[in-house]
Design an enzyme around this catalytic site. Structure first.
Site, PDB file in Angstrom:
ATOM      1  N   LYS A 122      -3.384  18.018 -42.976  1.00 40.26           N
ATOM      2  CA  LYS A 122      -3.717  17.277 -44.214  1.00 40.26           C
ATOM      3  C   LYS A 122      -5.169  16.788 -44.182  1.00 40.26           C
ATOM      4  O   LYS A 122      -5.811  16.701 -45.218  1.00 40.26           O
ATOM      5  CB  LYS A 122      -2.766  16.082 -44.402  1.00 40.26           C
ATOM      6  CG  LYS A 122      -1.332  16.475 -44.675  1.00 40.26           C
ATOM      7  CD  LYS A 122      -1.080  16.746 -46.146  1.00 40.26           C
ATOM      8  CE  LYS A 122       0.286  17.379 -46.339  1.00 40.26           C
ATOM      9  NZ  LYS A 122       0.613  17.856 -47.642  1.00 40.26           N
ATOM     10  N   LYS A 203       3.183  27.514 -45.388  1.00 42.11           N
ATOM     11  CA  LYS A 203       4.425  26.901 -45.844  1.00 42.11           C
ATOM     12  C   LYS A 203       4.371  26.751 -47.360  1.00 42.11           C
ATOM     13  O   LYS A 203       3.298  26.445 -47.896  1.00 42.11           O
ATOM     14  CB  LYS A 203       4.523  25.513 -45.178  1.00 42.11           C
ATOM     15  CG  LYS A 203       5.754  24.730 -45.517  1.00 42.11           C
ATOM     16  CD  LYS A 203       5.669  23.309 -44.972  1.00 42.11           C
ATOM     17  CE  LYS A 203       5.143  22.351 -46.007  1.00 42.11           C
ATOM     18  NZ  LYS A 203       5.761  21.031 -46.066  1.00 42.11           N
ATOM     19  N   LYS A 206       3.808  21.991 -52.479  1.00 39.44           N
ATOM     20  CA  LYS A 206       3.439  21.605 -53.852  1.00 39.44           C
ATOM     21  C   LYS A 206       1.939  21.707 -54.054  1.00 39.44           C
ATOM     22  O   LYS A 206       1.448  22.088 -55.100  1.00 39.44           O
ATOM     23  CB  LYS A 206       3.870  20.158 -54.123  1.00 39.44           C
ATOM     24  CG  LYS A 206       5.342  19.922 -54.029  1.00 39.44           C
ATOM     25  CD  LYS A 206       5.638  18.464 -54.337  1.00 39.44           C
ATOM     26  CE  LYS A 206       6.914  17.989 -53.685  1.00 39.44           C
ATOM     27  NZ  LYS A 206       6.713  17.342 -52.372  1.00 39.44           N
TER      28      LYS A 206
END
Ligand code: AQP
Length: 341
Positions: A122, A203, A206
């Site tokens: 992230k 993966k 969203k």
């Protein structure tokens, strides 16, 4: 059978899991989490959270947050989560989540958080906004689980390092304060625990623009699948393919019946069916499964008052459990403050 169920409840087999409303839910959330939750709601005391405080750790549009929460709740209900059987709640309505997270912060070494793989990912993805919340995400997740003393947490594979960290925090807390306040939560992993995105690499996420959303129409599904990555070595239709490395085949295993899975596997290996035919069968099967869910999501989204009542009820029920836990936590850490009574 009824007695067996009763016994399970007596064993305090509580479950907590949640999804962050950081966008519309996709088939990764469905296969990795919600579909598994449906099999558990009859036999366990389940709490399903919409974990909105997690969703604000990355940049977002404040005006959209409410719609995302409603969308997430509508998706839970449309997939079949039943508020008569489980608690459906919105994380930020129970203030004890953040209160416990703060207390758990005080027993969590920074080095544990720095090594979490999702934090590293992230931080790369949101390099202009590497905030404390992003780093502290697993501690808030530990608080979400431990507040309800959950014994089990059904999650996708990506969440396993977070869950391991929750267990480490439990051991630290119980050791530090010489009390067995929290149980160590165990994972329950589903068969769709690691759904790759349409890029065939990352993966399904969203935020990565590689998703099939639960609300996608039949046309959307086909449009996305038709350009999705397959076995890169298969250039012409008649080239023999390798289903074992093809993401479309992985999705077949999650959405198609046994005979169709065999048909595409054999046809792909022999080069007798092309990727497009394989994708058409998959598109049909995904649409068959998603179509009733899509209709129900739209129905529930048009009933915000119904969703409000469910989340309000969920808040009351969760709060009751959360307050009991916090009393024990205050006792353990020495925050009884009798002189203030
Ligand atoms: N691709 C996936 N395969 C299997 N399971 C998945 N889950 C998410 N993506 C997949 C599972 O869904 C639950 C809730 O996840 P989340 O939405 O709260 O967090 P996330 O994993 O960060 O989801 P996204 O889509 O990747 O969101 P963004 O892009 O906003 O970060 C978890 O049980 C998770 O395992």
């Amino acid at each position: 059978m009824a007695k067996e169920k009763e016994k399970k409840r007596e064993d305090n087999r509580r479950i907590f899991s949640g999804i962050q409303p950081s966008g519309r839910l996709h088939i990764g959330n469905y296969l990795g989490a919600i579909k598994n939750w449906l099999t558990l709601q009859d036999d366990f005391d389940c709490i399903w959270g919409i974990v909105d405080y997690h969703a604000i750790t990355v940049r977002y549009e404040p005006k959209e947050l409410e719609d995302r929460v409603i969308d997430c709740a509508a998706s839970y209900l449309a997939c079949g989560l039943d508020p008569e059987k489980s608690i459906l709640m919105l994380q930020s309505t129970v203030k004890e989540h953040t209160e416990l997270a703060w207390i758990l912060n005080t027993v969590t070494p920074v080095s544990w958080l720095e090594r979490v793989p999702t934090f590293k990912d992230k931080s790369r993805q949101h390099s202009s906004n590497v905030n404390m919340g992003l780093m502290d995400y697993p501690v808030l997740m530990a608080a979400d689980i431990l507040l309800y003393k959950a014994n089990y947490v059904p999650v996708g594979e990506d969440q396993l390092p977070h869950l391991e960290l929750s267990r480490e925090i439990v051991r630290r807390f119980n050791h530090r304060f010489k009390e067995e306040v929290f149980p160590e939560p165990k994972d329950i992993i589903s068969s769709g625990a690691n759904v790759k995105g349409l890029d065939g690499k990352n993966k399904m996420s969203k935020s990565l623009n590689n998703c099939i959303f639960l609300e996608d129409s039949k046309e959307d599904i086909w449009k996305k699948l038709s350009t999705a990555v397959t076995d890169p070595q298969r250039v012409r239709k008649n080239d023999p393919g390798r289903p074992e490395v093809c993401n479309i085949f992985s999705l077949h295993k999650l959405f198609s019946e046994e005979d169709k899975i065999e048909y595409v596997k054999k046809g792909c290996k022999a080069g007798s069916i092309g990727c497009l035919e394989c994708k058409k069968i998959l598109a049909e099967n995904i649409n068959k499964e998603l179509s009733p869910i899509r209709d129900k999501i739209n129905e529930y989204k048009n009933k915000p008052d119904y969703i409000k009542d469910i989340l309000w009820d969920g808040k009351k029920k969760s709060e009751k459990i959360a307050r009991e836990t916090m009393k024990e936590v205050y006792n353990s850490i020495g925050k009884q403050y009798k002189f203030l009574e």
